[in-house]
Each structure stands twice: as C-alpha cells, then as structure tokens.
Design a protein around this motif. Sequence first.
Motif, PDB file in Angstrom:
ATOM      1  N   PRO A 263      36.574  42.711  34.947  1.00  0.00           N
ATOM      2  CA  PRO A 263      37.041  43.229  36.238  1.00  0.00           C
ATOM      3  C   PRO A 263      37.971  42.281  36.975  1.00  0.00           C
ATOM      4  O   PRO A 263      38.887  42.729  37.683  1.00  0.00           O
ATOM      5  CB  PRO A 263      35.737  43.445  37.021  1.00  0.00           C
ATOM      6  N   SER A 264      37.787  40.968  36.825  1.00  0.00           N
ATOM      7  CA  SER A 264      38.663  40.017  37.511  1.00  0.00           C
ATOM      8  C   SER A 264      40.091  40.100  36.986  1.00  0.00           C
ATOM      9  O   SER A 264      41.059  39.886  37.733  1.00  0.00           O
ATOM     10  CB  SER A 264      38.125  38.596  37.365  1.00  0.00           C
ATOM     11  N   VAL A 265      40.243  40.422  35.711  1.00  0.00           N
ATOM     12  CA  VAL A 265      41.577  40.580  35.126  1.00  0.00           C
ATOM     13  C   VAL A 265      42.236  41.844  35.664  1.00  0.00           C
ATOM     14  O   VAL A 265      43.421  41.841  36.020  1.00  0.00           O
ATOM     15  CB  VAL A 265      41.488  40.615  33.591  1.00  0.00           C
ATOM     16  N   LEU A 266      41.476  42.922  35.742  1.00  0.00           N
ATOM     17  CA  LEU A 266      42.026  44.148  36.311  1.00  0.00           C
ATOM     18  C   LEU A 266      42.461  43.924  37.751  1.00  0.00           C
ATOM     19  O   LEU A 266      43.503  44.447  38.182  1.00  0.00           O
ATOM     20  CB  LEU A 266      40.996  45.278  36.254  1.00  0.00           C
ATOM     21  N   ALA A 267      41.709  43.142  38.505  1.00  0.00           N
ATOM     22  CA  ALA A 267      42.069  42.876  39.899  1.00  0.00           C
ATOM     23  C   ALA A 267      43.429  42.197  39.989  1.00  0.00           C
ATOM     24  O   ALA A 267      44.245  42.512  40.871  1.00  0.00           O
ATOM     25  CB  ALA A 267      41.001  42.013  40.557  1.00  0.00           C
ATOM     26  N   VAL A 268      43.717  41.280  39.073  1.00  0.00           N
ATOM     27  CA  VAL A 268      45.017  40.614  39.063  1.00  0.00           C
ATOM     28  C   VAL A 268      46.114  41.610  38.701  1.00  0.00           C
ATOM     29  O   VAL A 268      47.189  41.634  39.321  1.00  0.00           O
ATOM     30  CB  VAL A 268      45.016  39.432  38.073  1.00  0.00           C
ATOM     31  N   ILE A 269      45.870  42.443  37.692  1.00  0.00           N
ATOM     32  CA  ILE A 269      46.850  43.455  37.297  1.00  0.00           C
ATOM     33  C   ILE A 269      47.156  44.381  38.466  1.00  0.00           C
ATOM     34  O   ILE A 269      48.320  44.710  38.740  1.00  0.00           O
ATOM     35  CB  ILE A 269      46.334  44.252  36.085  1.00  0.00           C
ATOM     36  N   GLU A 270      46.114  44.784  39.175  1.00  0.00           N
ATOM     37  CA  GLU A 270      46.315  45.681  40.307  1.00  0.00           C
ATOM     38  C   GLU A 270      47.131  45.006  41.408  1.00  0.00           C
ATOM     39  O   GLU A 270      47.998  45.628  42.027  1.00  0.00           O
ATOM     40  CB  GLU A 270      44.975  46.158  40.849  1.00  0.00           C
ATOM     41  N   ASP A 271      46.879  43.742  41.648  1.00  0.00           N
ATOM     42  CA  ASP A 271      47.635  43.009  42.672  1.00  0.00           C
ATOM     43  C   ASP A 271      49.109  42.892  42.300  1.00  0.00           C
ATOM     44  O   ASP A 271      49.991  42.943  43.165  1.00  0.00           O
ATOM     45  CB  ASP A 271      47.049  41.610  42.872  1.00  0.00           C
ATOM     46  N   LEU A 272      49.394  42.746  41.003  1.00  0.00           N
ATOM     47  CA  LEU A 272      50.764  42.545  40.551  1.00  0.00           C
ATOM     48  C   LEU A 272      51.562  43.844  40.434  1.00  0.00           C
ATOM     49  O   LEU A 272      52.788  43.822  40.514  1.00  0.00           O
ATOM     50  CB  LEU A 272      50.762  41.837  39.185  1.00  0.00           C
TER      51      LEU A 272
END
Length: 280
Positions: A263-272
């Motif tokens: 989930p932490s990786v998805l959060a970065v993708i969503e931010d970008l």
Amino acid sequence: MRIDLHTHSTASDGTDAPGEVIAAAAAAGLDVVALTDHDTTAGWDEAADSARRHGIDLVLGTEVSARAHGISIHLLSYLQDPSHPALTTELDKTRDARVDRAQAIVELLAEDYPITWDDVVEQSRDAVVVGRPHIADALVARGIVPDRDAAFARLLRADGRYHVPHYAPAGVDAVRAIRAAGGVPVFAHPGADARGEVVPDMVFDALAAAGLAGLEVDHRDHSAAQRARLTAIARRLGLLVTGSSDYHGSGKVNRLGENLTDPSVLAVIEDLGTTKVVRA
C-alpha cells in the motif's frame, strides 16, 4: 490491503470485458486493481463504472510497448492524462503498427496453415488493439494448436519463421512521454527471461534517468534469481517495487492477486499521477 496493479481486458488481449475484470478482482478479494491494457485506455470508463458498483478501488493505466537495447519491453503507465498528446500520439502509432504486423504474420502463417485475417478479426471481438494473442486464439479455433501457450511456443516465437517486428518508441522516449502525460512509469516484468532476452543493467540506469518510477519485481515470470537482481537494481536506483498478476482472463494461467503491491507504494504512485484513483 490487497493490491494488484496489472490486468488486461478485451480492450487489448484479455478474455474478460473491462467491467468483468473488475468484478472478478472484487470476487478474488482484492481491495485495489489496475486495468492496464496494451497501448489503449479504451476500457477505462467501463472499468470505472464496474469498480463503483463492486466496491473496489481502481487504478487507471496502460501497458505501453517500447524498445530498449534492441529488445521489446513494456512500461506500465499509471494515472496519466488519457488525452495528452505526448503519449496518445505514440499509442496511436503503436496500435496501427500492431495491426499491420498482425496482418503480415497471418500472411506468413497462411502459407503453411489454414488461417485467414477474418479468423483473427473474429477472435479479437471488441479489442482496440489487435495482436499476436488474437492470432493465437485463431490458431486454437482452427485446431492448429491446443492453446495460446502452445501457439506462442511453436508458431509465434520471436525467433521463429513467422515473426514480424513492429514499431514501438524507444524506452527512454516512452518514459518521457508517460511523465509528460502526468503518468507514473513502471517497467513491466523486466526479468521475464523465459519470454526472450532481457535488457542489461545499463538500460535500467538510462530509463531511471529519463524518469522511470519503478520496477514490477513480483511477477509469475520472474525466477527467484531475477527477483533478487531486480530488487537490488531498484534499491540502487531508488525505484519503487511493485507486484501484480498480469491477469488476462482465460488467456493465461495468471490468477488475480497472485502477486501484490505494498500500500505504501500505491500511495506514492497516487501522489505522482495526474488522474485520480477511482474510489469505491
């Protein structure tokens, strides 16, 4: 949270309609799924409607064809602006080239086997992108091979008599186009050596310098050795690490949720990304 960031529908070479992919993902117990058809966003609207109905979050994406070091590669573009010309121009060129290539392959196959272009069109159904998987399905329907895997192993090999290359942008150009469109580029199954030659380490450096955001490390087609290699490359270059199924419905044995993304990786993708995740 169970997150699968790589699936395909009938908009490209999957066997489930976009809405059916999302329904299947929800039934498989996923919390988040990405639809990433080859070189098209045609399935986005149907998938988004299905996600809202089935209570699952949806990451909108595309699997972009490219080339690097003379090798065919794929880049997952997440949450890009689907109308941005930097990327749509390349996708349009690649789709057209895929059709020309498929027709040329069928012409070669027809010299030795009873297959026609109409057979392939019948198998492609609603696909926006017609390609080798639809030729494989036509070969199966004609009884020439038992399944898609056999078609690729025997007749559609990259080193075989019926191989025809097609246009695809250089990997660094594709990464830059994805970034220009507000997308998040992740290198899909970069260590899948059973599919053919994989790119050397220096290619990862060039793609990272161009804006590559991550590597799809956890994938069915990666051996333990390749996963270790790719994890080390991602760590060295400061890239995200993802995992996913590469689901194609009945077109492949890959099952939804068999590899997952943190989930932490998805959060970065969503931010970008520029486009918002479709929330349930």
